[in-house]
Enzyme design. Structure first.
Site, PDB file in Angstrom:
ATOM      1  N   TYR A   1     -10.017  -8.855 -12.134  1.00 13.04           N
ATOM      2  CA  TYR A   1      -9.707  -8.414 -10.782  1.00 13.04           C
ATOM      3  C   TYR A   1      -8.308  -7.772 -10.720  1.00 13.04           C
ATOM      4  O   TYR A   1      -8.132  -6.651 -10.238  1.00 13.04           O
ATOM      5  CB  TYR A   1      -9.790  -9.595  -9.791  1.00 13.04           C
ATOM      6  CG  TYR A   1      -9.155  -9.252  -8.478  1.00 13.04           C
ATOM      7  CD1 TYR A   1      -9.843  -8.484  -7.548  1.00 13.04           C
ATOM      8  CD2 TYR A   1      -7.831  -9.607  -8.203  1.00 13.04           C
ATOM      9  CE1 TYR A   1      -9.240  -8.097  -6.362  1.00 13.04           C
ATOM     10  CE2 TYR A   1      -7.222  -9.224  -7.026  1.00 13.04           C
ATOM     11  CZ  TYR A   1      -7.927  -8.479  -6.109  1.00 13.04           C
ATOM     12  OH  TYR A   1      -7.329  -8.075  -4.945  1.00 13.04           O
TER      13      TYR A   1
ATOM     14  N   LEU B   1       3.304 -21.962  -0.277  1.00  5.89           N
ATOM     15  CA  LEU B   1       2.210 -21.015  -0.472  1.00  5.89           C
ATOM     16  C   LEU B   1       1.013 -21.678  -1.169  1.00  5.89           C
ATOM     17  O   LEU B   1      -0.103 -21.180  -1.105  1.00  5.89           O
ATOM     18  CB  LEU B   1       2.713 -19.815  -1.287  1.00  5.89           C
ATOM     19  CG  LEU B   1       1.884 -18.542  -1.284  1.00  5.89           C
ATOM     20  CD1 LEU B   1       1.574 -18.077   0.123  1.00  5.89           C
ATOM     21  CD2 LEU B   1       2.604 -17.421  -2.025  1.00  5.89           C
ATOM     22  N   GLY B   2       1.254 -22.825  -1.804  1.00  5.22           N
ATOM     23  CA  GLY B   2       0.149 -23.551  -2.451  1.00  5.22           C
ATOM     24  C   GLY B   2      -0.245 -22.942  -3.792  1.00  5.22           C
ATOM     25  O   GLY B   2       0.295 -21.918  -4.208  1.00  5.22           O
TER      26      GLY B   2
ATOM     27  N   CYS C   1     -19.064  -0.204  11.698  1.00  5.21           N
ATOM     28  CA  CYS C   1     -19.120  -0.061  10.242  1.00  5.21           C
ATOM     29  C   CYS C   1     -19.741   1.276   9.832  1.00  5.21           C
ATOM     30  O   CYS C   1     -20.845   1.621  10.272  1.00  5.21           O
ATOM     31  CB  CYS C   1     -19.933  -1.217   9.662  1.00  5.21           C
ATOM     32  SG  CYS C   1     -20.095  -1.114   7.878  1.00  5.21           S
TER      33      CYS C   1
ATOM     34  N   GLN D   1      -6.359 -16.084  -2.945  1.00  2.12           N
ATOM     35  CA  GLN D   1      -6.723 -17.261  -2.130  1.00  2.12           C
ATOM     36  C   GLN D   1      -5.765 -17.468  -0.952  1.00  2.12           C
ATOM     37  O   GLN D   1      -5.528 -18.594  -0.529  1.00  2.12           O
ATOM     38  CB  GLN D   1      -6.762 -18.531  -2.996  1.00  2.12           C
ATOM     39  CG  GLN D   1      -7.887 -18.487  -4.002  1.00  2.12           C
ATOM     40  CD  GLN D   1      -7.568 -19.266  -5.250  1.00  2.12           C
ATOM     41  OE1 GLN D   1      -6.536 -19.077  -5.867  1.00  2.12           O
ATOM     42  NE2 GLN D   1      -8.459 -20.149  -5.619  1.00  2.12           N
TER      43      GLN D   1
ATOM     44  N   CYS E   1     -16.628  -6.192   7.847  1.00  5.03           N
ATOM     45  CA  CYS E   1     -17.731  -7.002   7.308  1.00  5.03           C
ATOM     46  C   CYS E   1     -17.185  -8.411   7.021  1.00  5.03           C
ATOM     47  O   CYS E   1     -17.165  -8.894   5.897  1.00  5.03           O
ATOM     48  CB  CYS E   1     -18.281  -6.343   6.043  1.00  5.03           C
ATOM     49  SG  CYS E   1     -19.863  -7.019   5.532  1.00  5.03           S
TER      50      CYS E   1
ATOM     51  N   ASP F   1     -13.588  -8.487  -5.400  1.00  4.22           N
ATOM     52  CA  ASP F   1     -13.094  -9.767  -4.861  1.00  4.22           C
ATOM     53  C   ASP F   1     -14.110 -10.283  -3.842  1.00  4.22           C
ATOM     54  O   ASP F   1     -15.193  -9.711  -3.687  1.00  4.22           O
ATOM     55  CB  ASP F   1     -11.690  -9.606  -4.262  1.00  4.22           C
ATOM     56  CG  ASP F   1     -11.684  -8.772  -2.991  1.00  4.22           C
ATOM     57  OD1 ASP F   1     -12.736  -8.196  -2.649  1.00  4.22           O
ATOM     58  OD2 ASP F   1     -10.635  -8.702  -2.333  1.00  4.22           O
TER      59      ASP F   1
ATOM     60  N   ARG G   1       0.830  -1.208   0.000  1.00  4.22           N
ATOM     61  CA  ARG G   1       0.000   0.000   0.000  1.00  4.22           C
ATOM     62  C   ARG G   1       0.866   1.261   0.000  1.00  4.22           C
ATOM     63  O   ARG G   1       0.346   2.367  -0.023  1.00  4.22           O
ATOM     64  CB  ARG G   1      -0.903   0.012   1.237  1.00  4.22           C
ATOM     65  CG  ARG G   1      -2.014  -1.001   1.119  1.00  4.22           C
ATOM     66  CD  ARG G   1      -2.888  -0.994   2.346  1.00  4.22           C
ATOM     67  NE  ARG G   1      -4.041  -1.843   2.150  1.00  4.22           N
ATOM     68  CZ  ARG G   1      -4.823  -2.282   3.127  1.00  4.22           C
ATOM     69  NH1 ARG G   1      -4.564  -1.926   4.370  1.00  4.22           N
ATOM     70  NH2 ARG G   1      -5.850  -3.049   2.871  1.00  4.22           N
TER      71      ARG G   1
ATOM     72  N   CYS H   1     -20.567  -4.982  12.939  1.00  5.62           N
ATOM     73  CA  CYS H   1     -21.456  -3.968  12.345  1.00  5.62           C
ATOM     74  C   CYS H   1     -21.448  -2.662  13.130  1.00  5.62           C
ATOM     75  O   CYS H   1     -21.618  -1.592  12.552  1.00  5.62           O
ATOM     76  CB  CYS H   1     -22.879  -4.524  12.243  1.00  5.62           C
ATOM     77  SG  CYS H   1     -22.969  -5.942  11.129  1.00  5.62           S
TER      78      CYS H   1
ATOM     79  N   GLU I   1      -0.770  -8.830  -5.564  1.00  4.83           N
ATOM     80  CA  GLU I   1      -2.080  -9.391  -5.909  1.00  4.83           C
ATOM     81  C   GLU I   1      -1.971 -10.867  -6.262  1.00  4.83           C
ATOM     82  O   GLU I   1      -2.826 -11.667  -5.899  1.00  4.83           O
ATOM     83  CB  GLU I   1      -2.720  -8.618  -7.071  1.00  4.83           C
ATOM     84  CG  GLU I   1      -3.106  -7.188  -6.730  1.00  4.83           C
ATOM     85  CD  GLU I   1      -4.124  -7.103  -5.594  1.00  4.83           C
ATOM     86  OE1 GLU I   1      -4.883  -8.065  -5.380  1.00  4.83           O
ATOM     87  OE2 GLU I   1      -4.144  -6.064  -4.904  1.00  4.83           O
TER      88      GLU I   1
END
Ligand code: SF4
Length: 347
Positions: free
Chosen positions: A116, A76-77, A198, A38, A188, A134, A21, A195, A33
């Protein structure tokens, strides 16, 4: 849409401090990304740091040795991601001279970059007004608007993409997208959403109707396929046998010992008492069972450790004979790695 304007100030105040970021470099954004698909942030973070450190530019990644990349990815799969990542890096170098294209449409022309990832790079790196959609974003939208359409149906995918673009902040799409994903991840949440913290709560349909747990609606998936795999881990005077998996749906390019698949767990191909492997000069000295869960497969694996006496051959065509001590330098799949971590082979 007005209530969504509250997202960016909330994000600026409460966002997690994550390295991807703090950059607008499209390569590093793309790298994060790919790694985070996953994958939970806590699991992906050390891999992102390793890759960003080892290959700071797309040109350096494109030149990397395939096996080294697979080794760095180990644990990491979803290994196809690593293979596709290398393919995309090489395409960026070949087609765009190592400079990521700047628009969503151009990014989509690259193999391995879908809507995405293209939206993430276009908005985070170039501030293009493209909504990122996503699982986190879907959940926020499904609950906020009380949408009954399953998020994984074709109609649902179109609807959620359309809604995500309708609520997108056109002035600052990068921060808006980050904020939507952060809200889904931190507030969320799939279970026990917070909530009361939020910023969308006053106008959220699921909250105001007391139906938060009913969203998002999903189509039921097929149960995972059950497989029974028997691995022969041979110790032949300090050597063993492996092969590199090629053109296979899972664990592509990774190494594994000889493997036999059976149709049921009790249909054990190797019976230590009356089997086709144990003879006077080769013996099963141990066996280990474990269960391994993949997205679409449940694997019941048995590792049979077989010792071959000095001076005798162990005929295995199509496998490479390597020193047991050299196993650690190969990129192996998670299941074999599990075995290697837990059991020291006698050398
Ligand atoms: Fe999700 Fe609750 Fe916020 Fe609605 S109020 S968007 S259900 S966290």
């Amino acid at each position: 849409m007005k209530p969504f304007l509250k997202l960016i100030p909330w994000y600026q105040a409460y966002k997690r401090d994550l390295p991807w970021r703090q950059t607008s470099d499209p390569y590093l954004i793309w790298l994060s990304e790919v790694i985070l698909q996953q994958t939970r942030v806590e699991q992906g973070l050390p891999y992102y740091l390793k890759f960003a450190n080892r290959y700071p530019t797309v040109k350096q990644l494109a030149k990397a040795n395939d096996n080294e990349v697979m080794k760095l990815w180990q644990g990491l799969g979803y290994y196809n991601r690593a293979k596709n990542m290398l393919g995309t890096a090489r395409a960026v170098v070949t087609l765009y001279k190592g400079v990521f294209p700047k628009s969503y449409e151009q990014l989509l022309t690259l193999k391995g970059i879908g809507p995405y990832t293209a939206a993430a790079i276009a908005s985070f790196a170039f501030n293009e007004a493209q909504a990122v959609v996503d699982g986190n974003v879907n959940r926020v939208l499904a609950r906020y608007f009380g949408i009954e359409e399953p998020i994984n149906s074709n109609a649902g995918k179109n609807l959620f993409a359309q809604l995500a673009n309708e609520v997108l902040n056109q002035k600052d799409p990068a921060s808006h997208n980050q904020a939507m994903m952060e809200l889904g991840a931190m507030v969320c949440k799939p279970t026990n959403p917070i909530c009361n913290d939020c910023v969308l709560q006053p106008t959220c349909i699921a909250f105001t109707s007391g139906t938060v747990n009913q969203y998002p609606v999903k189509l039921k998936k097929q149960p995972p396929k059950v497989r029974y795999l028997h691995y022969l881990v041979v110790n032949h005077e300090g050597d063993t046998y492996v092969r590199q998996r090629k053109n296979e749906r899972i664990w592509h390019n990774l190494y594994e010992p000889p493997c036999i698949e059976t149709t049921a767990e009790d249909n054990v191909w190797l019976d230590p008492n009356a089997n086709q492997i144990a003879t006077n000069h080769r013996q099963i000295i141990a066996s280990f069972k474990c269960k391994h869960q993949l997205t679409h497969q449940t694997i019941y694996a048995t590792f049979w450790v077989i010792e071959v006496k000095r001076g005798y051959e162990f005929p295995l065509a199509g496998y490479d004979k390597i020193a047991i001590n050299a196993l650690h330098s190969l990129a192996v799949h998670r299941l074999f790695d599990k075995f290697l971590q837990l059991h020291t082979l006698h050398r």
